[in-house]
Design an enzyme around this catalytic site. Sequence first.
Site, PDB file in Angstrom:
ATOM      1  N   ASN A  42      18.899  65.223 -55.255  1.00  0.00           N
ATOM      2  CA  ASN A  42      19.206  63.982 -54.546  1.00  0.00           C
ATOM      3  C   ASN A  42      19.788  64.315 -53.172  1.00  0.00           C
ATOM      4  O   ASN A  42      20.646  65.184 -53.057  1.00  0.00           O
ATOM      5  CB  ASN A  42      20.209  63.162 -55.373  1.00  0.00           C
ATOM      6  CG  ASN A  42      20.612  61.852 -54.711  1.00  0.00           C
ATOM      7  OD1 ASN A  42      21.737  61.403 -54.870  1.00  0.00           O
ATOM      8  ND2 ASN A  42      19.716  61.229 -53.963  1.00  0.00           N
ATOM      9  N   GLY A  43      19.282  63.633 -52.138  1.00  0.00           N
ATOM     10  CA  GLY A  43      19.805  63.819 -50.786  1.00  0.00           C
ATOM     11  C   GLY A  43      18.719  64.182 -49.792  1.00  0.00           C
ATOM     12  O   GLY A  43      17.823  64.974 -50.087  1.00  0.00           O
ATOM     13  N   ASN A  44      18.767  63.573 -48.595  1.00  0.00           N
ATOM     14  CA  ASN A  44      17.834  63.844 -47.486  1.00  0.00           C
ATOM     15  C   ASN A  44      16.435  63.284 -47.703  1.00  0.00           C
ATOM     16  O   ASN A  44      15.485  63.740 -47.067  1.00  0.00           O
ATOM     17  CB  ASN A  44      17.697  65.346 -47.193  1.00  0.00           C
ATOM     18  CG  ASN A  44      19.005  66.000 -46.809  1.00  0.00           C
ATOM     19  OD1 ASN A  44      20.002  65.331 -46.596  1.00  0.00           O
ATOM     20  ND2 ASN A  44      18.997  67.320 -46.731  1.00  0.00           N
ATOM     21  N   CYS A  89      30.474  59.459 -57.608  1.00  0.00           N
ATOM     22  CA  CYS A  89      31.018  58.460 -56.695  1.00  0.00           C
ATOM     23  C   CYS A  89      32.188  59.046 -55.908  1.00  0.00           C
ATOM     24  O   CYS A  89      33.180  59.476 -56.502  1.00  0.00           O
ATOM     25  CB  CYS A  89      31.470  57.221 -57.459  1.00  0.00           C
ATOM     26  SG  CYS A  89      32.092  55.917 -56.366  1.00  0.00           S
ATOM     27  N   MET A 111      22.208  52.393 -57.493  1.00  0.00           N
ATOM     28  CA  MET A 111      22.890  51.923 -56.283  1.00  0.00           C
ATOM     29  C   MET A 111      23.661  50.652 -56.625  1.00  0.00           C
ATOM     30  O   MET A 111      23.098  49.731 -57.223  1.00  0.00           O
ATOM     31  CB  MET A 111      21.876  51.644 -55.167  1.00  0.00           C
ATOM     32  CG  MET A 111      21.140  52.881 -54.685  1.00  0.00           C
ATOM     33  SD  MET A 111      19.888  52.527 -53.428  1.00  0.00           S
ATOM     34  CE  MET A 111      18.566  51.817 -54.430  1.00  0.00           C
ATOM     35  N   VAL A 112      24.926  50.610 -56.282  1.00  0.00           N
ATOM     36  CA  VAL A 112      25.787  49.499 -56.655  1.00  0.00           C
ATOM     37  C   VAL A 112      25.191  48.176 -56.187  1.00  0.00           C
ATOM     38  O   VAL A 112      24.965  47.967 -54.996  1.00  0.00           O
ATOM     39  CB  VAL A 112      27.203  49.688 -56.073  1.00  0.00           C
ATOM     40  CG1 VAL A 112      28.052  48.447 -56.333  1.00  0.00           C
ATOM     41  CG2 VAL A 112      27.861  50.910 -56.683  1.00  0.00           C
ATOM     42  N   ALA A 154      17.905  57.206 -52.735  1.00  0.00           N
ATOM     43  CA  ALA A 154      18.792  56.040 -52.732  1.00  0.00           C
ATOM     44  C   ALA A 154      18.582  55.246 -51.453  1.00  0.00           C
ATOM     45  O   ALA A 154      17.832  54.288 -51.421  1.00  0.00           O
ATOM     46  CB  ALA A 154      20.248  56.489 -52.892  1.00  0.00           C
TER      47      ALA A 154
END
Length: 563
Positions: free
Chosen positions: A270-272, A168, A56-57, A294
């Site tokens: 990745n996701g949810n 990204c 994560m940036v 994330a």
Amino acid sequence: MVAFSDSIGSQQPSNGVSAPDASVLLATTPASGQRRLFGRAFYESIGSPKMVLAPMVDQSEFAWRVLTRSYMTPESSRNLLAYTPMLHSRMFNETPKFRDNHFQPVRSGLASVPTPAESSPSEIYLDGNPKIDRPLIVQFCSNLPSDFLEAARYVQPFCDAVDLNLGCPQGIARKGKYGAFLQEDWDLVCSLVNTLHKSLDVPVTAKMRILETKEKTLEYARTIVSAGASILTVHGRQRDQKGHKTGLADWSVIRYLRKNLPQDTVLFANGNILRYEDIAKCLEATGADGVMSAEGNLYDPTIFAEAPAVGDEGREYWRGRDGKGGYRMDAVFRRYMDILYKYVLERPLPPREPLFLPSDTVARNEALSNGHDEADGQPPAKKQKRDNTNNKQAKTTSPNLLSMQAHLFHLLRPLVAKHHDVRDALARSRAGDIPAFENVLHLVEKAVKQGLLEYESHPENYEDSHDASDEQKEEHMSDESSLAAVRACKRPWWVCQPYVRPLPKEALEKGSLTLSKKEKKRLEEAEQLARKTRLEPDGKVETEKMGSSQEQVEIPKEGLVCG
């Protein structure tokens, strides 16, 4: 269509992409001559982690990684693989200041490409510290194989692998031609991955997003794996799913990849992932080897930790009458500060009173009140003035200190919405001003104490009342509404909890859902809070100078979702 062998020997179509030679892909000895593990053998060598902290940036920096790991047992912490924030490969390669400000594995900095022999135990510092920050993968964005390789050589002695960001979706990535905007140039993607696979001493991995169809996604994934990626992370959203259009990740596409990629492919989903319970659900639904979080981790760094048994909550974990609970914000904030003192600032921890519990004796409660509450949350004025006089606040470049304010606004989101004194004090706190953050911590402890006492007096005010028909209705609307997720994740405002993003428009355009005046006001207050604290929900971009030249390069900053 040309068929070629992937890294584990199966025949895959190239879709016109120039394929690397199969003998190169099967090699386990890079240019350095050192024996290196690849693919599933590599994954097993780092403990076959099932839980993954996402890149994560400016937000997955050392201190946050250590905080996340700290909520796991010593045994289970090896089951967590962490990524660094995304780094710009060209800036990292050409600008020593950028390297020193974003990656700090040794005290002397990275003036030149290091070797393991150069790093004595006394030189080991933060990023990739073998005692507290492994396993670790360093992520770069890049569009030039030579830049990517040279940047990776700086970090390879201090990490377990190097990752290529192919996910990204932001405008800055479109302008810079990296991240998800490489998915039209499969030749370049193949070259980026294969260059590191052939030449680096550690494995290369990649993180991508799904494409417009599951079949096209499979072809793209095969290309990346065949080029030499030891691990493939798949974000189950398409490139245009960002900001208000984020929506739900599609686990079914990841499941399709699992069934159709070579069996030995190491695949992360990745996701949810909003809470601990989602990890097992995702593993089962996708068949992935590991699950990456994330935003879920950003709002609740304890997301990878199991809840303590009933009766073992101690002072850090809160559990309500309904059995639901979570880690207290004051406890997490305090632990975060202590990690910064110990590892980053290398100062003794300040003396602290035990965290408040309603079950404490009356005498102790009175002592706490007399010691702090009369000052209304402010440190003693005389001492604070002396500290500010003797120690002029220098501008910090530490990524761990620069990230503090953004992290705390995420962590404390429900609390600052209610306690504006905390919000305002945090907004005034500047990077590196530790006394200011200590003051915010004290205000948070005071607010949590108030919440705990309110709950003891009126627990019914914090308990959700709904019936089975509500749950069935919400389940039926799960693809259109975030109501079910909000209900499942909601906790009292002093407990760490995920931020549930509304699904696109929440069916407002369909006219099937309307917001009450109270809900509209709450939404407006959240937007005002973001503006007041200068935290932009979709992140921000800053320019930095490249090396000794005058060239300006745009760099994504905290809050910008990059993958």
